[in-house]
Structures are given as structure tokens and as C-alpha cells.
Design an enzyme around this catalytic site. Structure first.
Site, PDB file in Angstrom:
ATOM      1  N   LEU A 205       0.857  -1.192   0.000  1.00 19.13           N
ATOM      2  CA  LEU A 205       0.000   0.000   0.000  1.00 19.13           C
ATOM      3  C   LEU A 205       0.891   1.238   0.000  1.00 19.13           C
ATOM      4  O   LEU A 205       1.774   1.359   0.863  1.00 19.13           O
ATOM      5  CB  LEU A 205      -0.892   0.008   1.247  1.00 19.13           C
ATOM      6  CG  LEU A 205      -1.891  -1.164   1.380  1.00 19.13           C
ATOM      7  CD1 LEU A 205      -2.479  -1.207   2.786  1.00 19.13           C
ATOM      8  CD2 LEU A 205      -3.017  -1.044   0.344  1.00 19.13           C
ATOM      9  N   HIS A 206       0.695   2.118  -0.947  1.00 20.52           N
ATOM     10  CA  HIS A 206       1.469   3.361  -0.915  1.00 20.52           C
ATOM     11  C   HIS A 206       0.723   4.554  -1.512  1.00 20.52           C
ATOM     12  O   HIS A 206       1.259   5.648  -1.552  1.00 20.52           O
ATOM     13  CB  HIS A 206       2.805   3.177  -1.649  1.00 20.52           C
ATOM     14  CG  HIS A 206       2.645   3.071  -3.135  1.00 20.52           C
ATOM     15  ND1 HIS A 206       2.298   1.907  -3.762  1.00 20.52           N
ATOM     16  CD2 HIS A 206       2.766   3.996  -4.110  1.00 20.52           C
ATOM     17  CE1 HIS A 206       2.217   2.107  -5.062  1.00 20.52           C
ATOM     18  NE2 HIS A 206       2.493   3.374  -5.308  1.00 20.52           N
ATOM     19  N   ARG A 207      -0.508   4.351  -1.998  1.00 25.99           N
ATOM     20  CA  ARG A 207      -1.244   5.470  -2.611  1.00 25.99           C
ATOM     21  C   ARG A 207      -1.517   6.552  -1.577  1.00 25.99           C
ATOM     22  O   ARG A 207      -1.888   6.230  -0.430  1.00 25.99           O
ATOM     23  CB  ARG A 207      -2.611   5.005  -3.132  1.00 25.99           C
ATOM     24  CG  ARG A 207      -2.547   4.068  -4.260  1.00 25.99           C
ATOM     25  CD  ARG A 207      -2.376   4.769  -5.584  1.00 25.99           C
ATOM     26  NE  ARG A 207      -1.828   3.810  -6.502  1.00 25.99           N
ATOM     27  CZ  ARG A 207      -0.986   4.087  -7.490  1.00 25.99           C
ATOM     28  NH1 ARG A 207      -0.614   5.308  -7.706  1.00 25.99           N
ATOM     29  NH2 ARG A 207      -0.531   3.152  -8.261  1.00 25.99           N
ATOM     30  N   ARG A 240       7.292   5.767   1.758  1.00 20.49           N
ATOM     31  CA  ARG A 240       6.313   6.803   2.151  1.00 20.49           C
ATOM     32  C   ARG A 240       5.315   6.222   3.146  1.00 20.49           C
ATOM     33  O   ARG A 240       4.910   6.893   4.091  1.00 20.49           O
ATOM     34  CB  ARG A 240       5.597   7.392   0.938  1.00 20.49           C
ATOM     35  CG  ARG A 240       4.554   6.497   0.324  1.00 20.49           C
ATOM     36  CD  ARG A 240       3.828   7.157  -0.849  1.00 20.49           C
ATOM     37  NE  ARG A 240       3.064   8.306  -0.470  1.00 20.49           N
ATOM     38  CZ  ARG A 240       3.042   9.459  -1.133  1.00 20.49           C
ATOM     39  NH1 ARG A 240       3.792   9.605  -2.200  1.00 20.49           N
ATOM     40  NH2 ARG A 240       2.306  10.431  -0.731  1.00 20.49           N
ATOM     41  N   ASP A 283      -2.709  -1.488  -3.539  1.00 19.03           N
ATOM     42  CA  ASP A 283      -3.296  -0.323  -4.216  1.00 19.03           C
ATOM     43  C   ASP A 283      -2.396   0.109  -5.379  1.00 19.03           C
ATOM     44  O   ASP A 283      -2.541   1.190  -5.920  1.00 19.03           O
ATOM     45  CB  ASP A 283      -3.551   0.836  -3.244  1.00 19.03           C
ATOM     46  CG  ASP A 283      -2.301   1.329  -2.536  1.00 19.03           C
ATOM     47  OD1 ASP A 283      -1.180   0.914  -2.908  1.00 19.03           O
ATOM     48  OD2 ASP A 283      -2.441   2.157  -1.615  1.00 19.03           O
TER      49      ASP A 283
END
Ligand code: UD1
Length: 368
Positions: A205-207, A240, A283
Site C-alpha cells: 500500500l502506498h497510494r 512513504r 493499491d
């Protein structure tokens, strides 16, 4: 000699561009130069991926690093323009939808240098995604639009892009996957992590929509903890995401609940982990495609996808953004690889054939 410059900068760019570089390398009419913008600079997101791919050493490194969208894209624009003014290539090749893609395409178009875009025409129709803005603008700036699925041509036609520019070549990311599949599979990365084959959920997940807002990232962590109560969860954490989870104190909570929060995996290890997984929760864009080809059930934590073909083929479930939907995530040991036309390992070669024909017939410098 036709001189091609590649603008690459982020992890997915390397994977999508490598097959084109390899196909062009075999054609003596072309010379090529690789410019790494430095958007991704952590070894796990850059050097390690390049090494796994056997990617040629970049000729230039621009070191643009992180920043706001304007800062990052602006630095790519300025630095890439300097390179173009010095090198004056005949063609610039970019891929995907990251800020480096847009910056390199814009610098080239303003100098009248034709742009070729690998993975053109994808649309999520979600204008809140930075990638959607990058896709639309890059396509508008490009002279050669290389698409990987039929709906991409429909999207481009709807935006008034001349069909003569659009070339349906297939998926270069899947070229890389097919080339390295034997090595990736042989790693059996799940064994080293003592995870049961087909019995764990692989998460990425990084969005911004999932990780940038502190309340959302905590809610996501809660949902992963609930998921970990049903199956082992392994989570290679993008930088992130790691900084957001650490900032909210959720990284420790995840670890306490048994979620395996790892450093971002290399390319071969990550492919290997997909092979061994019972399900993938993501994502990302590209992982929806890779999982579909491998045939591992994929669940996408987004409200839209620019890869509808993966949903149509039944290999990808679009969960939406409501975290209660994670209840649908189930491990399976059944593999149902989607046979998608032209996702066959030869897309890079087809790109090279198109460019060879175009430049051989002398239309290379034409601009629309
Ligand atoms: C970028 C792409 C995204 C792609 C992803 C693949 C854009 C708009 N987004 O997202 O489409 O799916 O790459 O990984 O281009 N950071 C590091 N080390 C790095 C790179 C980033 O610590 O090597 C951290 C920094 O805090 C940075 C943040 O991650 O501010 C975001 O990085 P950035 O390159 O802007 O976007 P990604 O989230 O990686």
C-alpha cells in the site's frame, strides 16, 4: 544512427522499460542513452531493482529526489531539458505515469523532440490521482503511444488522439515478468520467511489516498490487524507508507499483531512472494497486472482501476475504499492465470519494430 534517450526514475519505470532497451539494443540502426532522474533513490526502490533486471547502468543520474509534486516534476523538467539540449536525441522514450514520466515528456515536447509513451491510454477517470494527471498529459504530448490493452485505444480516441499514433503492442511489464519468472519462482522467497505456501496474504500500500491521511492510515492498520487474525500477512513497506505508519505509531501496532512489516522487496523476491501467496492485497497499478498473470487472487484497495481488464478477467477484485471489504480477502491455492492477448513476453520487441518502421520510413521527426 537514430539516438534514443530513455527517461526513467521510479521503480515501475525500470521494469517497463527494460524489455524495450533490450529489443532496441539488438538493432544497430539505434543508439541509446539512459537518464535516471533519481525520483526513487533508496537502494530498495532503485539499485536493487536495476540489478535484478540486469538493467544497463544509467548514463546520467539527475538526483531530483523527493519533494512536492511541483518541486519534483519541476526539477525533472529542468534537469532533463539540460540533458536534451546537450545530447539532442531523435526520440525520448518514457513509461507509465510517475512524475518523472511527465517531466521528461514535457521537456522533450517543448524542444520538439518526439516522445514515445509505453503504457499509454490507461485511465482510472479519477482526477484526484496524481498518476491520472500524468497519464493524460503525457499521452497528449506523445507522438508514439504504445498501449497494452484494447480499452486504452478507446480512451485515447475519446480524447481526440489521432489513431495513427496508437500502437497496440502488449504489456512490457509482463515481458519482464516472463523473462525472470523462472529465477523468481526458484527463489521460493516465502520459505525464507517461514510463510506457508498459498497460505499468506501479500500486502503493498502506498497510494496517497490510503496512507497520507493519519486517520486513514490508522484505519488501514486496524484492518490489516484484523486480516492478520485470519491469515499470516506479509507487508513489504514502501518508504512513504513506512514514514506515515511510524508517525502515527501504527508500525509498532502492526508488528505487535504479527504483521510482517518488511523493507521493500527486490523485484525477484517480490515476484516470488506473489507466486507463493494465497492472496495479494494492493493499491498499486502494476501489481494488479502481475497478479493476474501469475493467477494469484488480487484484491485492490481503491475505488477505481486504470486496469479494468484485470477485473473483467476475474483475477482482480476492486474492493473500493471501505475497509470492511477486506473481509472478502481469502487465501486460495488455486492458480487461474489470465491469458490476456499480447501479454506474452514480446511487447518490447513489438515496440522496437514500430520504431524501426517509423524511423526507417523517415517520419521520425514529424510532430503533430
Ligand atoms: C511513485 C509514483 C507512483 C508509483 C510509485 C512506485 C508519482 C506521482 N507516484 O510514488 O505512481 O506507483 O512511485 O513505487 O510519481 N521516498 C523515499 N525513498 C525513495 C523514494 C521516495 O523515502 O527512494 C519517500 C519520500 O518520503 C517521498 C515519498 O516516498 O517523499 C514519495 O515518493 P515519490 O517518488 O514522490 O512517490 P511514490 O510514493 O514513490
Amino acid at each position: 544512427m537514430i539516438r534514443i534517450t530513455y527517461g526513467v526514475g521510479a521503480r515501475p519505470n525500470f521494469i517497463k522499460t527494460a524489455p524495450v532497451i533490450e529489443a532496441i539494443r539488438r538493432r544497430p540502426a539505434f543508439s541509446q542513452s539512459i537518464v535516471h532522474t533519481g525520483q526513487h533513490y533508496d537502494p530498495a526502490l532503485s539499485e536493487d531493482i536495476l540489478e535484478d533486471l540486469g538493467f544497463p547502468h544509467p548514463d546520467r543520474f539527475l538526483g531530483v529526489g523527493s519533494g512536492t509534486h511541483a518541486e519534483q516534476t519541476g526539477r525533472v523538467l529542468i534537469e532533463f531539458e539540460r540533458v536534451l539540449l546537450e545530447d539532442t536525441p531523435d526520440l525520448v522514450v518514457v513509461s507509465g505515469d510517475v512524475n518523472s514520466t511527465l517531466g521528461c515528456a514535457l521537456a522533450s515536447a517543448k524542444l520538439g523532440i518526439p516522445v514515445a509513451h509505453i503504457e499509454a491510454g490507461l485511465r482510472s477517470f479519477d482526477w484526484t490521482m496524481p498518476e491520472e494527471i500524468n497519464r493524460v498529459v503525457t499521452d497528449r504530448l506523445s507522438q508514439y503511444l504504445f498501449t497494452h490493452s484494447p480499452e486504452a485505444a478507446t480512451n485515447l480516441a475519446a480524447e481526440g488522439i489521432d489513431g495513427d499514433r496508437v500502437h497496440y503492442v502488449g504489456n512490457t511489464m509482463i515481458d519482464s515478468l516472463r523473462r525472470l519468472a523462472p529465477a523468481a519462482h526458484a527463489r521460493e522467497a516465502w520459505k525464507g520467511l517461514r510463510l506457508p505456501e498459498y497460505g499468506y496474504v501479500l500486502v503493498t500500500l502506498h497510494r496517497p489516498r490510503n496512507v497520507d491521511d493519519p486517520a486513514r492510515v490508522t484505519a488501514v492498520a486496524d484492518a490489516l490487524i484484523r486480516l492478520a487474525g485470519r491469515a499470516p500477512v506479509v507487508f513489504p513497506v514502501h518508504p512513504r507508507t513506512r514514514s506515515r505508519l511510524a508517525g502515527s505509531g501504527d508500525l509498532d501496532r502492526l508488528a505487535d499483531a504479527g504483521v510482517r512489516c518488511l523493507e521493500p522487496a527486490g523485484y525477484l523476491d517480490f515476484l516470488s512472494l506473489q507466486w507463493g501467496a494465497g492472496a495479494v492485497l494492493t493499491d498499486s497499478g502494476g501489481i494488479q497486472e502481475e497478479a493476474s498473470v501469475i493467477g494469484v487472487p488480487c484484491y485492490t484497495l481503491r475505488r477505481s482501476t486504470e486496469r479494468p481488464i484485470t477485473v473483467e478477467r476475474g483475477t482482480n477484485v476492486l474492493l473500493g475504499e471501505d475497509l470492511s471489504a477486506l473481509a472478502q480477502v481469502e487465501c486460495s491455492d488455486v492458480r487461474t492465470p489470465a491469458a490476456i492477448p499480447l501479454w506474452d513476453g514480446h511487447a518490447g520487441e513489438r515496440v522496437a519494430v514500430v520504431l524501426e518502421e517509423a524511423y526507417g520510413s523517415g517520419v521520425g521527426r514529424a510532430q503533430g
